[in-house]
Design an enzyme around this catalytic site. Structure first.
Site, mmCIF file in Angstrom:
data_model
loop_
_atom_site.group_PDB
_atom_site.id
_atom_site.type_symbol
_atom_site.label_atom_id
_atom_site.label_comp_id
_atom_site.label_asym_id
_atom_site.label_seq_id
_atom_site.Cartn_x
_atom_site.Cartn_y
_atom_site.Cartn_z
ATOM 1 C CD GLU A 14 -7.392 -8.131 -1.061
ATOM 2 O OE1 GLU A 14 -6.561 -8.366 -0.468
ATOM 3 O OE2 GLU A 14 -7.250 -6.822 -1.360
ATOM 4 C CG HIS A 54 -6.797 -3.132 -2.950
ATOM 5 N ND1 HIS A 54 -7.299 -2.221 -1.951
ATOM 6 C CD2 HIS A 54 -5.943 -3.950 -2.247
ATOM 7 C CE1 HIS A 54 -6.978 -2.910 -0.850
ATOM 8 N NE2 HIS A 54 -6.168 -3.725 -0.904
ATOM 9 C CE LYS A 114 -3.214 -2.744 2.567
ATOM 10 N NZ LYS A 114 -4.833 -2.546 2.997
#
Ligand code: PEP
Length: 250
Positions: A167, A95, A11
Site C-alpha cells: 500500500e 496499516h 477503517k
C-alpha cells in the site's frame, strides 16, 4: 495459480444501521460460490454484528488491528484470542495509518503478525512507502525493511500463512493509484523476498495491492502477475463498488 483475495478495510466508518445495509447488499448480490476469497475488516465494536451477518455466503470477517500482547493490562487493546472468538479469519497488521498515527514500528508489526499466526488467523501485513521516500528513490529499501522485520520473526514454515499488502502511502485515500507496472515492480520484489525465505511457500502467498483501488482500475491492477487481489478502503464502503471489484478478481 493463486486464488485472489479482495479484502475491505472499513477503517473507522460505519454504524449498526449502515453496516447492516451494506452487508445485506453485498450478501444478496453474491452467489454462494465466487471466483475469489472475500473479507471485510470491520471496526472492533462491530465484530459481533459482522459475525452474525456473515454466517452464510462467501464473505468472511476480519479485524483491522490486533494487540502485540497476549492479554493483561493493555487498556484499549484487543487480543488475537478475542478476535478469534468473534470468528475473525483475517487481521490487518501494520496499516500505514497505525504506523504513522500510533507510532507502530516494524518490530511491533512483527509481534502482531506472530500473535495473529499463533491464534490461527491470517495476518494481512501492510508495507508501503511515503511519497517522500518514493521520490528519494527509497521505495525498495523501505518495503524490504518492513517485510524483513516480519520474515525475521516467523518460521520459514509459516510463510504461506501470510498475506502481504503493498500500500503506497501516497495512494491511500487520495484517489492517486500506482500504475499497474509500478505496483507490479514492488510486488515482484516482495515475492522475491518471500521465496528467498521459503521457495515453495513464497509462491503461494497472496500479495494484495491497496491504494485507491476502485472498479475502474481493479481489473488492470489484478491482471499483473504478482498482484493477487486488493485491500480496499473507500470503495469497500459502497456495495456496488465493492461488488464490482470482486467481479474483477478472477
Ligand atoms: C486502505 O485503507 O487500506 C486503503 C487502501 O484505502 P483506499 O482504498 O481508500 O485508498
Amino acid at each position: 495459480m493463486r486464488r485472489k483475495l479482495v479484502a475491505g478495510n472499513w477503517k473507522m466508518n460505519g454504524s449498526l444501521a449502515v453496516n447492516s445495509a451494506l452487508l445485506a447488499s453485498v450478501n444478496a448480490a453474491l452467489p454462494a460460490k465466487v471466483d475469489c476469497d472475500i473479507a471485510v475488516c470491520v471496526p472492533a465494536p462491530y465484530l459481533a454484528q459482522g459475525q452474525a451477518a456473515l454466517t452464510s455466503g462467501p464473505v468472511v470477517l476480519g479485524a483491522q488491528d490486533v494487540s502485540a500482547h497476549e492479554d493483561g493490562a493493555y487498556t484499549g487493546e484487543v487480543s488475537a484470542a478475542m478476535l478469534l472468538e468473534f470468528g475473525c479469519s483475517f487481521v490487518i497488521v501494520g496499516h500505514s495509518e497505525r504506523r504513522s498515527y500510533h507510532a507502530e514500528d516494524s518490530a511491533v508489526v512483527a509481534q502482531k503478525t506472530l500473535r495473529a499466526l499463533q491464534a490461527g488467523m491470517t495476518p494481512i501485513v501492510c508495507v508501503g512507502e511515503t511519497l517522500a521516500q518514493r521520490e528519494a528513490g527509497n521505495t525498495e529499501a523501505v518495503v524490504a525493511a518492513q517485510l524483513d522485520a516480519v520474515l525475521a520473526v516467523i518460521d520459514a514454515a509459516q510463510v504461506e500463512h501470510l498475506v502481504v499488502a503493498y500500500e503506497p502511502v501516497w495512494a491511500i485515500g487520495t484517489g492517486k493509484t500506482a500504475t499497474p507496472a509500478m505496483a507490479q515492480d514492488v510486488h515482484a520484489q516482495l515475492r522475491k523476498m518471500l521465496t528467498a525465505r521459503n521457495a515453495e511457500q513464497g509462491e503461494k502467498v497472496r500479495i494484495l495491492y491497496g491504494g485507491s483501488m476502485k472498479p475502474e482500475n481493479a481489473a488492470e491492477l489484478m491482471a499483473q502477475p504478482d498482484i493477487d487481489g486488493g485491500l480496499i478502503g473507500g470503495a469497500a464502503l459502497k456495495a456496488s463498488d465493492f461488488l464490482a471489484i470482486i467481479a474483477a478478481a478472477k
